[in-house]
Design a protein around this motif. Structure first.
Motif, PDB file in Angstrom:
ATOM      1  N   GLU A  31      35.535  40.296  32.689  1.00 18.07           N
ATOM      2  CA  GLU A  31      34.943  40.786  31.444  1.00 18.07           C
ATOM      3  C   GLU A  31      35.918  40.715  30.275  1.00 18.07           C
ATOM      4  OE1 GLU A  31      33.578  44.684  32.459  1.00 18.07           O
ATOM      5  OE2 GLU A  31      31.727  43.947  33.426  1.00 18.07           O
ATOM      6  N   ALA A  32      37.223  40.720  30.564  1.00 18.20           N
ATOM      7  CA  ALA A  32      38.227  40.611  29.507  1.00 18.20           C
ATOM      8  C   ALA A  32      38.469  39.170  29.076  1.00 18.20           C
ATOM      9  CB  ALA A  32      39.537  41.238  29.975  1.00 18.20           C
ATOM     10  N   GLY A  33      37.827  38.219  29.747  1.00 21.27           N
ATOM     11  CA  GLY A  33      37.918  36.832  29.321  1.00 21.27           C
ATOM     12  C   GLY A  33      39.019  36.023  29.963  1.00 21.27           C
ATOM     13  N   TYR A  34      39.657  36.555  30.994  1.00 15.16           N
ATOM     14  CA  TYR A  34      40.653  35.765  31.711  1.00 15.16           C
ATOM     15  C   TYR A  34      39.964  34.663  32.530  1.00 15.16           C
ATOM     16  CZ  TYR A  34      44.250  39.314  30.724  1.00 15.16           C
ATOM     17  OH  TYR A  34      45.137  40.167  30.104  1.00 15.16           O
ATOM     18  N   ASP A  35      40.728  33.629  32.828  1.00 12.34           N
ATOM     19  CA  ASP A  35      40.201  32.517  33.621  1.00 12.34           C
ATOM     20  C   ASP A  35      40.420  32.701  35.114  1.00 12.34           C
ATOM     21  OD1 ASP A  35      39.405  30.732  31.371  1.00 12.34           O
ATOM     22  OD2 ASP A  35      41.557  30.831  30.932  1.00 12.34           O
ATOM     23  N   GLY A  36      41.343  33.577  35.486  1.00 11.65           N
ATOM     24  CA  GLY A  36      41.620  33.736  36.901  1.00 11.65           C
ATOM     25  C   GLY A  36      42.590  34.859  37.161  1.00 11.65           C
ATOM     26  N   VAL A  37      43.022  34.953  38.421  1.00 17.07           N
ATOM     27  CA  VAL A  37      43.910  36.032  38.844  1.00 17.07           C
ATOM     28  C   VAL A  37      45.103  35.454  39.586  1.00 17.07           C
ATOM     29  CG1 VAL A  37      41.980  37.638  39.075  1.00 17.07           C
ATOM     30  CG2 VAL A  37      42.763  36.387  41.083  1.00 17.07           C
ATOM     31  N   GLU A  38      46.202  36.197  39.528  1.00 16.52           N
ATOM     32  CA  GLU A  38      47.327  35.956  40.421  1.00 16.52           C
ATOM     33  C   GLU A  38      47.449  37.169  41.327  1.00 16.52           C
ATOM     34  OE1 GLU A  38      52.110  36.075  40.504  1.00 16.52           O
ATOM     35  OE2 GLU A  38      51.275  34.816  38.915  1.00 16.52           O
ATOM     36  N   CYS A  39      47.558  36.923  42.646  1.00 20.91           N
ATOM     37  CA  CYS A  39      47.651  38.028  43.580  1.00 20.91           C
ATOM     38  C   CYS A  39      48.251  37.545  44.887  1.00 20.91           C
ATOM     39  CB  CYS A  39      46.276  38.648  43.827  1.00 20.91           C
ATOM     40  SG  CYS A  39      45.074  37.531  44.588  1.00 20.91           S
ATOM     41  N   HIS A  40      48.586  38.502  45.735  1.00 16.67           N
ATOM     42  CA  HIS A  40      49.016  38.169  47.085  1.00 16.67           C
ATOM     43  C   HIS A  40      47.843  37.580  47.867  1.00 16.67           C
ATOM     44  CE1 HIS A  40      52.093  41.464  46.254  1.00 16.67           C
ATOM     45  NE2 HIS A  40      52.757  40.326  46.279  1.00 16.67           N
ATOM     46  N   VAL A  41      48.160  36.884  48.922  1.00 16.46           N
ATOM     47  CA  VAL A  41      47.124  36.297  49.764  1.00 16.46           C
ATOM     48  C   VAL A  41      46.334  37.437  50.422  1.00 16.46           C
ATOM     49  CG1 VAL A  41      46.649  34.755  51.693  1.00 16.46           C
ATOM     50  CG2 VAL A  41      48.620  34.315  50.204  1.00 16.46           C
ATOM     51  N   PRO A  42      45.020  37.452  50.262  1.00 16.41           N
ATOM     52  CA  PRO A  42      44.224  38.512  50.900  1.00 16.41           C
ATOM     53  C   PRO A  42      44.387  38.507  52.413  1.00 16.41           C
ATOM     54  CG  PRO A  42      42.921  37.328  49.268  1.00 16.41           C
ATOM     55  CD  PRO A  42      44.189  36.548  49.440  1.00 16.41           C
ATOM     56  N   THR A  43      44.296  39.691  52.992  1.00 14.24           N
ATOM     57  CA  THR A  43      44.319  39.783  54.449  1.00 14.24           C
ATOM     58  C   THR A  43      43.026  39.199  55.016  1.00 14.24           C
ATOM     59  OG1 THR A  43      43.256  41.951  54.506  1.00 14.24           O
ATOM     60  CG2 THR A  43      45.674  41.906  54.274  1.00 14.24           C
ATOM     61  N   GLU A  44      43.012  38.994  56.321  1.00 18.64           N
ATOM     62  CA  GLU A  44      41.794  38.469  56.957  1.00 18.64           C
ATOM     63  C   GLU A  44      40.618  39.415  56.748  1.00 18.64           C
ATOM     64  OE1 GLU A  44      42.507  37.524  61.014  1.00 18.64           O
ATOM     65  OE2 GLU A  44      44.000  35.965  60.570  1.00 18.64           O
ATOM     66  N   GLU A  45      40.894  40.722  56.744  1.00 17.48           N
ATOM     67  CA  GLU A  45      39.831  41.689  56.523  1.00 17.48           C
ATOM     68  C   GLU A  45      39.309  41.643  55.090  1.00 17.48           C
ATOM     69  OE1 GLU A  45      42.152  42.580  59.972  1.00 17.48           O
ATOM     70  OE2 GLU A  45      42.796  42.372  57.873  1.00 17.48           O
ATOM     71  N   GLU A  46      40.192  41.373  54.147  1.00 17.51           N
ATOM     72  CA  GLU A  46      39.807  41.336  52.733  1.00 17.51           C
ATOM     73  C   GLU A  46      39.182  40.008  52.315  1.00 17.51           C
ATOM     74  OE1 GLU A  46      43.428  44.069  50.842  1.00 17.51           O
ATOM     75  OE2 GLU A  46      43.734  41.936  51.254  1.00 17.51           O
ATOM     76  N   GLU A  47      39.431  38.970  53.107  1.00 20.47           N
ATOM     77  CA  GLU A  47      39.073  37.613  52.691  1.00 20.47           C
ATOM     78  C   GLU A  47      37.602  37.428  52.316  1.00 20.47           C
ATOM     79  OE1 GLU A  47      39.167  33.023  54.378  1.00 20.47           O
ATOM     80  OE2 GLU A  47      40.423  34.547  55.333  1.00 20.47           O
ATOM     81  N   PRO A  48      36.632  37.860  53.114  1.00 22.55           N
ATOM     82  CA  PRO A  48      35.232  37.611  52.733  1.00 22.55           C
ATOM     83  C   PRO A  48      34.864  38.221  51.382  1.00 22.55           C
ATOM     84  CG  PRO A  48      35.372  38.249  55.038  1.00 22.55           C
ATOM     85  CD  PRO A  48      36.728  38.497  54.454  1.00 22.55           C
ATOM     86  N   LEU A  49      35.290  39.462  51.148  1.00 24.13           N
ATOM     87  CA  LEU A  49      34.969  40.114  49.881  1.00 24.13           C
ATOM     88  C   LEU A  49      35.672  39.413  48.727  1.00 24.13           C
ATOM     89  CD1 LEU A  49      33.693  42.393  48.222  1.00 24.13           C
ATOM     90  CD2 LEU A  49      35.729  43.789  48.761  1.00 24.13           C
ATOM     91  N   PHE A  50      36.936  39.054  48.919  1.00 20.30           N
ATOM     92  CA  PHE A  50      37.688  38.366  47.863  1.00 20.30           C
ATOM     93  C   PHE A  50      37.012  37.056  47.482  1.00 20.30           C
ATOM     94  CE2 PHE A  50      41.052  35.381  46.522  1.00 20.30           C
ATOM     95  CZ  PHE A  50      41.613  36.096  45.469  1.00 20.30           C
ATOM     96  N   ARG A  51      36.645  36.270  48.462  1.00 19.48           N
ATOM     97  CA  ARG A  51      35.995  34.991  48.181  1.00 19.48           C
ATOM     98  C   ARG A  51      34.664  35.206  47.458  1.00 19.48           C
ATOM     99  NH1 ARG A  51      37.999  30.407  50.663  1.00 19.48           N
ATOM    100  NH2 ARG A  51      39.484  30.675  52.391  1.00 19.48           N
ATOM    101  N   GLU A  52      33.891  36.177  47.915  1.00 20.99           N
ATOM    102  CA  GLU A  52      32.578  36.424  47.301  1.00 20.99           C
ATOM    103  C   GLU A  52      32.729  36.852  45.851  1.00 20.99           C
ATOM    104  OE1 GLU A  52      29.308  38.321  45.692  1.00 20.99           O
ATOM    105  OE2 GLU A  52      30.840  39.651  46.523  1.00 20.99           O
ATOM    106  N   LEU A  53      33.698  37.733  45.570  1.00 20.20           N
ATOM    107  CA  LEU A  53      33.890  38.223  44.201  1.00 20.20           C
ATOM    108  C   LEU A  53      34.456  37.131  43.285  1.00 20.20           C
ATOM    109  CD1 LEU A  53      35.349  41.743  44.994  1.00 20.20           C
ATOM    110  CD2 LEU A  53      33.121  41.262  43.961  1.00 20.20           C
TER     111      LEU A  53
END
Length: 268
Positions: free
Chosen positions: A25-47
């Motif tokens: 919503e702030a108009g950024y093109d993307g994010v920098e972050c640590h590699v999501p864990t296997e548990e976090e991966e599905p939600l991260f990809r979907e979002l």
């Protein structure tokens, strides 16, 4: 040439849902972050798909075998097909021959996984000074870096007036910019908008302009930039209360907007 303005999750409160929505919503093109864990991966990809965000994934190599650590993390990061992998690589105390072996292995793996890797100019890592980085870049000219020169200002306790040649070499290898303003006594000024730190801001913007100009002259399609100010204790705080002197979201947003306007005026 386009600007891809990223936002680091470093220091942001909340869940992936609230973080990524706020960033989009702030108009950024993307994010920098640590590699999501296997548990976090599905939600991260979907979002990420929902909000149309690009990714820079950050990894940190660890001993005793930094090469094995790099390979394990880089392979997993590559499975997300990010714009780039940003790596905190090796150690400042590592003998130079071991550094050469590490970065040679990293280059071979980068070619195999097919995702660009940028090694960050960071304190405590192999590329912690302009001269240590220049030596590696001369010996391994395929290496690419994340230009976070704020660390060099801190390590060298100067705004690098005597490092013109090493800076020029580093900028030719820079494929990603961490837009944080450092100074002689630290990797982050309290507030880049304060007049007492204008000299440091001007110096960093000159470096960033040079990197963008090199990208333009080389025919690159985009510039990746993250306004990477950090939370306490990277950020200065008030004594006793430990209250941050500025708001982290606001200062990152202000730098991002400043760079976006400058980039559009000079290179867009």
């Amino acid at each position: 040439m386009e600007l891809k303005l990223m936002k680091a999750l470093w220091g942001m409160p909340g869940t992936y849902e609230t973080q990524l929505r706020q960033i989009a919503e702030a108009g950024y093109d993307g994010v920098e972050c640590h590699v999501p864990t296997e548990e976090e991966e599905p939600l991260f990809r979907e979002l990420m798909d929902r909000y149309g965000l690009k990714a820079v994934l950050q990894i940190h190599t660890e001993g005793p075998d930094h090469s094995a650590s790099f390979e394990k993390q880089a392979r997993r990061a590559a499975s997300f097909r990010p714009e780039l992998i940003n790596s905190h690589s090796a150690k400042d105390s590592m003998p130079y021959e071991e550094q050469l072996a590490f970065f040679g292995h990293a280059l071979r793996l980068e070619r195999e996984i097919g995702v660009p890797v940028a090694h960050e100019t960071h304190r405590g890592r192999a590329m912690f000074t302009p001269w240590s980085t220049a030596r590696l870049l001369r010996d391994l000219p395929e290496l690419r870096i994340t230009a976070d020169f704020s660390h060099w200002c801190c390590v060298c306790e100067s705004m690098l007036p005597d490092q013109a040649d090493n800076l020029a070499l580093a900028m030719r290898h820079a494929v990603y910019i961490h837009g944080r303003v450092g100074f002689e006594q630290g990797p982050q000024v309290p507030d880049f908008r304060a007049p007492e730190y204008e000299y440091a801001l001007v110096r960093h913007e000159q470096w960033w302009d040079e990197i963008c100009g090199l990208h333009l002259r080389e025919g690159r399609q985009s510039v990746l930039f993250t306004p990477e100010f950090g939370p306490p204790c990277y950020m200065h705080t008030q004594p006793y209360t430990n209250q941050p002197v500025v708001d982290l979201w606001d200062i990152c947003y202000a730098m991002g907007q400043r760079f976006r306007e400058r980039f559009g005026r000079k290179f867009g």
